[in-house]
Design an enzyme around this catalytic site. Structure first.
Site, PDB file in Angstrom:
ATOM      1  N   ASN A 297       8.677 -11.439  26.595  1.00 22.60           N
ATOM      2  CA  ASN A 297       7.232 -11.251  26.759  1.00 22.60           C
ATOM      3  C   ASN A 297       6.944 -11.012  28.237  1.00 22.60           C
ATOM      4  OD1 ASN A 297       4.464 -11.404  26.817  1.00 22.60           O
ATOM      5  ND2 ASN A 297       4.336 -13.552  26.178  1.00 22.60           N
TER       6      ASN A 297
ATOM      7  N   LYS B 293       4.201 -10.226  29.573  1.00 23.10           N
ATOM      8  CA  LYS B 293       2.827 -10.659  29.919  1.00 23.10           C
ATOM      9  C   LYS B 293       2.152  -9.617  30.819  1.00 23.10           C
ATOM     10  CE  LYS B 293       4.297 -15.396  29.390  1.00 23.10           C
ATOM     11  NZ  LYS B 293       3.998 -16.794  29.581  1.00 23.10           N
TER      12      LYS B 293
ATOM     13  N   HIS C 248      -0.218 -15.827  20.464  1.00 22.71           N
ATOM     14  CA  HIS C 248       0.454 -16.452  21.613  1.00 22.71           C
ATOM     15  C   HIS C 248      -0.483 -17.507  22.209  1.00 22.71           C
ATOM     16  CE1 HIS C 248       2.151 -16.960  25.623  1.00 22.71           C
ATOM     17  NE2 HIS C 248       3.296 -16.583  25.085  1.00 22.71           N
TER      18      HIS C 248
ATOM     19  N   GLU D 112      -1.326 -18.198  25.094  1.00 20.36           N
ATOM     20  CA  GLU D 112      -2.269 -17.720  26.123  1.00 20.36           C
ATOM     21  C   GLU D 112      -3.428 -16.972  25.490  1.00 20.36           C
ATOM     22  OE1 GLU D 112       0.738 -15.901  28.586  1.00 20.36           O
ATOM     23  OE2 GLU D 112       1.532 -17.910  28.933  1.00 20.36           O
TER      24      GLU D 112
ATOM     25  N   GLU E 293       6.458 -22.468  20.113  1.00 24.32           N
ATOM     26  CA  GLU E 293       6.369 -22.536  21.565  1.00 24.32           C
ATOM     27  C   GLU E 293       5.492 -23.726  21.956  1.00 24.32           C
ATOM     28  OE1 GLU E 293       7.098 -18.581  23.576  1.00 24.32           O
ATOM     29  OE2 GLU E 293       5.049 -18.441  22.850  1.00 24.32           O
TER      30      GLU E 293
ATOM     31  N   GLY F 138       6.050 -21.512  30.811  1.00 22.23           N
ATOM     32  CA  GLY F 138       5.801 -21.188  32.213  1.00 22.23           C
ATOM     33  C   GLY F 138       5.787 -22.402  33.126  1.00 22.23           C
TER      34      GLY F 138
ATOM     35  N   SER G 111      10.110 -21.743  28.671  1.00 18.19           N
ATOM     36  CA  SER G 111      11.029 -21.844  29.813  1.00 18.19           C
ATOM     37  C   SER G 111      12.502 -21.696  29.405  1.00 18.19           C
ATOM     38  CB  SER G 111      10.802 -23.154  30.572  1.00 18.19           C
ATOM     39  OG  SER G 111       9.477 -23.216  31.076  1.00 18.19           O
TER      40      SER G 111
HETATM   41  C1  PEP Z   1       6.151 -17.142  26.627  1.00 19.82           C
HETATM   42  O1  PEP Z   1       5.383 -16.505  27.296  1.00 19.82           O
HETATM   43  O2  PEP Z   1       6.122 -16.996  25.400  1.00 19.82           O
HETATM   44  C2  PEP Z   1       7.090 -18.054  27.279  1.00 19.82           C
HETATM   45  C3  PEP Z   1       7.850 -18.799  26.523  1.00 19.82           C
HETATM   46  O3  PEP Z   1       7.113 -18.055  28.636  1.00 19.82           O
HETATM   47  P1  PEP Z   1       8.203 -18.803  29.599  1.00 19.82           P
HETATM   48  O4  PEP Z   1       9.552 -18.435  29.088  1.00 19.82           O
HETATM   49  O5  PEP Z   1       7.934 -18.264  30.967  1.00 19.82           O
HETATM   50  O6  PEP Z   1       7.941 -20.270  29.485  1.00 19.82           O
END
Ligand code: PEP
Length: 252
Positions: A10, A12, A96, A98, A168, A174, A214
């Site tokens: 992703n 973003k 997602h 976000e 997630e 993040g 992460s």
């Molecule tokens: C994500 O955006 O779905 C995500 C898991 O980000 P990160 O790996 O940076 O935590």
């Protein structure tokens, strides 16, 4: 039954155009012919078509990060499922965290977006997960139950046959904090069991559930070894071709 691992990147709202195209080309060179793992990248809207052109006939699929529920009309800034398909995408992220927390996508809207993606023959990657406050309050499973019920209740197994689920935990996205493989496995097993209750055990057994939060080359293998973790949705580490490629290799 074997579930083919699936790794999503992703991107973003990162990367300028040149950097995004360099990343796409770099990924093609490193992963373009990898078999046995499905790789998908999710660039920003303006980069979807050129990215899918660069990745055409490679083993890497391209998806959008969101869609608008309407097919067309006066919805300034909206991007419809058909538009997404027309620029070479096969996948789309739905719900997602976000989108849920920054843009206000609630369970009802997520459910509608899931339906729209399926009707357009896009493969949805449905994201679910609890916040830190919810985990600390012992609400992890009730939050996931609400999100899953709301999104899936309206669908038959046939309709969601190709869907991918991404667990997630919001507190791990993040932040550099990752669920331990055991913590993630516990939730993934619960999610599979809950989906089995909703849509049957045959469906649940073939459903691929990615872990996200992460994930990086140093922790990917431990997570991906877990029996109910079928891949990863990767944010930060997907912006670097070698890191993403290492995660894909770990899944193989
Ligand atoms: C994500 O955006 O779905 C995500 C898991 O980000 P990160 O790996 O940076 O935590």
């Amino acid at each position: 039954m074997g579930r083919t691992p699936t790794i999503g990147g992703n991107w973003k709202m990162h990367l300028d155009f040149e950097a995004a195209m360099t990343l796409a080309s770099d990924l093609r060179n490193r992963l373009g012919s990898v078999r046995g793992v499905e790789s998908i990248v999710f660039p920003s809207f303006p980069y979807l078509r050129p990215a899918s052109q660069r990745l055409r006939e490679s083993a890497i699929a391209v998806g959008a990060q969101d869609l608008h529920v309407e097919a067309q009309g006066a919805f300034t800034s909206g991007v419809s499922a058909e538009m997404i398909r027309s620029v070479g995408c096969t996948h789309v992220l739905i719900g997602h965290s976000e989108r849920r927390s920054v843009f206000g996508d609630d369970d009802g809207l997520v459910s509608r977006k899931l339906s729209v993606a399926l009707e357009a023959d896009l493969i949805p990657v449905l994201c679910i997960g609890e916040s830190l406050a919810e985990r600390e309050a012992g609400q992890t499973f009730s939050v996931l139950e609400r999100q899953l019920n709301s999104a899936l209740r309206a669908h038959t197994t046939g309709a969601v046959a190709r869907m991918i689920l991404a667990y997630e935990p919001v507190w791990a996205i993040g932040t550099g904090l990752t669920a331990t493989p055991e913590q993630a496995q516990e939730v993934h097993a619960w999610v599979r069991g809950h989906v089995s209750g909703l849509l049957g055990s045959e469906y649940a057994e073939q459903l691929r559930i990615q872990y996200g939060g992460s994930v990086k080359p140093s922790n990917a293998a431990g997570l991906l070894l877990q029996p109910d973790i079928d891949g990863a949705l990767v944010g930060g580490a997907s912006l670097n071709a070698e890191s993403f490629a290492e995660i894909v290799r770990a899944a193989r």
